[in-house]
Design a protein around this motif. Structure first.
Motif, PDB file in Angstrom:
ATOM      1  N   ILE A  94       0.895  -1.402   0.029  1.00  0.00           N
ATOM      2  CA  ILE A  94      -0.162  -0.035   0.070  1.00  0.00           C
ATOM      3  C   ILE A  94       0.969   1.074  -0.041  1.00  0.00           C
ATOM      4  O   ILE A  94       1.795   1.315   0.829  1.00  0.00           O
ATOM      5  CB  ILE A  94      -1.087   0.028   1.146  1.00  0.00           C
ATOM      6  CG1 ILE A  94      -1.914  -1.209   1.302  1.00  0.00           C
ATOM      7  CG2 ILE A  94      -1.777   1.146   1.472  1.00  0.00           C
ATOM      8  CD1 ILE A  94      -2.536  -1.522   2.655  1.00  0.00           C
ATOM      9  N   ARG A 118      -2.105  -1.248  -3.918  1.00  0.00           N
ATOM     10  CA  ARG A 118      -3.381  -0.437  -3.385  1.00  0.00           C
ATOM     11  C   ARG A 118      -2.982   1.054  -3.089  1.00  0.00           C
ATOM     12  O   ARG A 118      -1.614   1.209  -2.384  1.00  0.00           O
ATOM     13  CB  ARG A 118      -3.977  -0.838  -2.262  1.00  0.00           C
ATOM     14  CG  ARG A 118      -4.977  -2.160  -2.537  1.00  0.00           C
ATOM     15  CD  ARG A 118      -5.812  -2.622  -1.661  1.00  0.00           C
ATOM     16  NE  ARG A 118      -6.941  -3.492  -2.102  1.00  0.00           N
ATOM     17  CZ  ARG A 118      -7.780  -4.137  -1.471  1.00  0.00           C
ATOM     18  NH1 ARG A 118      -7.471  -4.420  -0.116  1.00  0.00           N
ATOM     19  NH2 ARG A 118      -8.710  -4.925  -1.810  1.00  0.00           N
ATOM     20  N   LEU A 133      -7.957   2.459   4.931  1.00  0.00           N
ATOM     21  CA  LEU A 133      -6.532   1.888   5.280  1.00  0.00           C
ATOM     22  C   LEU A 133      -6.981   0.587   6.269  1.00  0.00           C
ATOM     23  O   LEU A 133      -6.028  -0.812   5.849  1.00  0.00           O
ATOM     24  CB  LEU A 133      -5.767   2.789   5.926  1.00  0.00           C
ATOM     25  CG  LEU A 133      -4.330   2.231   6.279  1.00  0.00           C
ATOM     26  CD1 LEU A 133      -3.486   1.500   5.037  1.00  0.00           C
ATOM     27  CD2 LEU A 133      -3.524   3.219   7.175  1.00  0.00           C
ATOM     28  N   TRP A 136      -8.123  -2.416   4.296  1.00  0.00           N
ATOM     29  CA  TRP A 136      -7.150  -3.105   3.290  1.00  0.00           C
ATOM     30  C   TRP A 136      -6.129  -3.760   4.290  1.00  0.00           C
ATOM     31  O   TRP A 136      -5.700  -4.976   3.695  1.00  0.00           O
ATOM     32  CB  TRP A 136      -6.354  -1.967   2.710  1.00  0.00           C
ATOM     33  CG  TRP A 136      -7.557  -1.268   1.633  1.00  0.00           C
ATOM     34  CD1 TRP A 136      -8.457  -1.421   1.187  1.00  0.00           C
ATOM     35  CD2 TRP A 136      -6.869   0.051   0.837  1.00  0.00           C
ATOM     36  NE1 TRP A 136      -8.938  -0.643   0.067  1.00  0.00           N
ATOM     37  CE2 TRP A 136      -7.967   0.484  -0.123  1.00  0.00           C
ATOM     38  CE3 TRP A 136      -5.592   0.756   0.767  1.00  0.00           C
ATOM     39  CZ2 TRP A 136      -7.812   1.314  -0.918  1.00  0.00           C
ATOM     40  CZ3 TRP A 136      -5.532   1.780  -0.105  1.00  0.00           C
ATOM     41  CH2 TRP A 136      -6.788   1.989  -0.874  1.00  0.00           C
ATOM     42  N   THR A 141      -0.690  -8.087   4.025  1.00  0.00           N
ATOM     43  CA  THR A 141      -0.191  -7.039   3.591  1.00  0.00           C
ATOM     44  C   THR A 141       1.379  -7.107   3.863  1.00  0.00           C
ATOM     45  O   THR A 141       1.584  -7.297   5.239  1.00  0.00           O
ATOM     46  CB  THR A 141      -0.680  -5.649   4.341  1.00  0.00           C
ATOM     47  OG1 THR A 141      -2.096  -6.000   3.844  1.00  0.00           O
ATOM     48  CG2 THR A 141       0.075  -4.606   3.570  1.00  0.00           C
ATOM     49  N   VAL A 144       3.297  -1.058   4.013  1.00  0.00           N
ATOM     50  CA  VAL A 144       2.831   0.328   3.502  1.00  0.00           C
ATOM     51  C   VAL A 144       3.902   1.304   3.540  1.00  0.00           C
ATOM     52  O   VAL A 144       4.691   1.471   4.600  1.00  0.00           O
ATOM     53  CB  VAL A 144       1.755   0.658   4.960  1.00  0.00           C
ATOM     54  CG1 VAL A 144       1.197   2.198   4.542  1.00  0.00           C
ATOM     55  CG2 VAL A 144       0.665  -0.236   4.816  1.00  0.00           C
TER      56      VAL A 144
END
Length: 382
Positions: A94, A118, A133, A136, A141, A144
């Motif tokens: 992200i 993303r 956020l 997501w 993940t 970020v």
């Protein structure tokens, strides 16, 4: 020539040039060599590394704690973070919609290799919006990555809030702090990020060196191979001289940050207010003015004026500025940052960036305002 393109690079400080000259004269050799001369270089390199970490608020001893990986600059450090950080394999990445090309284009490469990327949207002031956020991050993940402050508008991002959300989900956060270091107080531990990028040529240090600061628990997979330097995270012979220049520049920047920050903001506001008074709000607009900004950066739109024609006219008038990121300085493409902010095509096509340094004077600012005003009036008549 009056230089107001300091977000591109800053002039090397005299003290930094002197420190590097003395380092070259000292004849430091390869710090990886086992003989006494090599170990002398290693001790000086390690001292500089530890000092830089301490200046940035890292917690470290010589053999444990937060780490500092030297790179060739901010672009390499950002790429190293995006490709090398994260505990899981195959998780999404992200980023925000206004990242520097060294993040956004690296993310494009990840996307081409099958990684889901993303992108956090921003509002009209250029501040990342975090509504999605947490949702997501409920999915696997890997990382970020959000910048501390935008390189084009100077708008500060909600990094503290992002860090809190990432910690709740156990996801590492990388912060590109290149434009913020030396302009505002930055403490790595206070940010509670997993990694942070820094580049000394943005605060009167040398070009050709940068660094990635790493939390003591984060794992970094190398992007290069063929040496054991820096715990094999970034192999290659380190430059003691560039490292000393880095250390000296950071020490100077942090020592001057309070006074310089107030002074640069005063000069930036003086420039903007002078132009608004002379040209009027119907002729110009300040992008991101309603958000918190770095004290030295101003992104100004002159709707109806071609940004490249204006930069060329200003160059001829003795003002060095830019249309945006230095990494895209030769491009005629409109700014992805301003597009992401949802600004009109006329505003985007007429926007330039002015960025000051701690060496900028009040006389220079007054002259810059005068020359910009004259150029705008001439171009509007044309």
């Amino acid at each position: 020539m009056i230089y107001v393109d300091n977000n591109s690079t800053t002039r090397l400080a005299d003290e930094v040039a002197q420190a590097m000259s003395e380092a070259y004269a000292a004849g430091y050799l390869n710090p990886s060599s086992q003989h006494q001369l090599g170990q002398k270089a290693r001790r000086r390199l390690d001292d500089a590394r530890e000092n830089i970490l301490n200046f940035l608020g890292g917690e470290t001893t010589r053999f444990q704690g937060d780490r500092l990986v030297f790179t060739s600059g901010g672009t390499e450090a950002n790429n190293l973070a995006l490709f090398g950080l994260g505990k899981i394999t195959g998780g999404q990445v992200i980023i925000s919609a206004i990242e520097h090309p060294s993040i956004s284009e690296a993310a494009d490469q990840l996307r081409a290799r099958g990684t889901i990327v993303r992108v956090l949207p921003v509002n009209t002031d250029g501040v990342a919006q975090l509504d999605q956020l947490s949702d997501w991050l409920a999915e696997p993940t890997r990382l970020v990555s959000v910048m501390l402050a935008n390189n084009e508008t100077g708008v500060l991002q909600p990094v503290t809030e992002i860090s809190h959300i990432c910690r709740q989900h156990g996801v590492p956060l990388h912060v590109d702090a290149v434009q913020g270091i030396g302009k505002i107080p930055v403490n790595f531990r206070s940010l509670q990020a997993s990694a942070m990028t820094i580049s000394p040529h943005k605060f009167h240090g040398p070009r050709g060196i940068g660094a990635l600061v790493l939390d003591d628990h984060v794992k970094l997979n190398p992007a290069m191979f063929g040496g054991s330097q820096q715990l094999a995270m970034r192999p290659g012979t380190e430059s003691v001289e560039l490292t000393i220049g880095f250390e000296t520049a950071l020490k100077l920047a942090i020592g001057a940050i309070s006074e310089a920050g107030i002074r640069m903001q005063f000069l930036r506001d003086r420039l903007e207010d002078t132009l608004l008074k002379d040209l009027g709000s119907d002729v110009m607009a300040i992008n991101g003015r309603n958000a918190l900004r770095l004290p030295h950066t101003s992104n100004i739109a002159f709707p109806g004026i071609d940004r490249q024609a204006l930069v060329m006219a200003l160059d001829m008038a003795g003002v060095a500025c830019s249309t945006g990121s230095a990494c895209a300085s030769g491009s005629s493409e409109p700014s992805p940052t301003l597009i992401a902010m949802g600004l009109s095509e006329e505003v985007i096509s007429g926007s330039i960036r002015l960025s000051l340094s701690r060496d900028t004077t009040e006389e220079e600012i007054d002259e810059v305002a005068k020359r910009i005003s004259n150029c705008i009036k001439h171009l509007r008549r044309s």
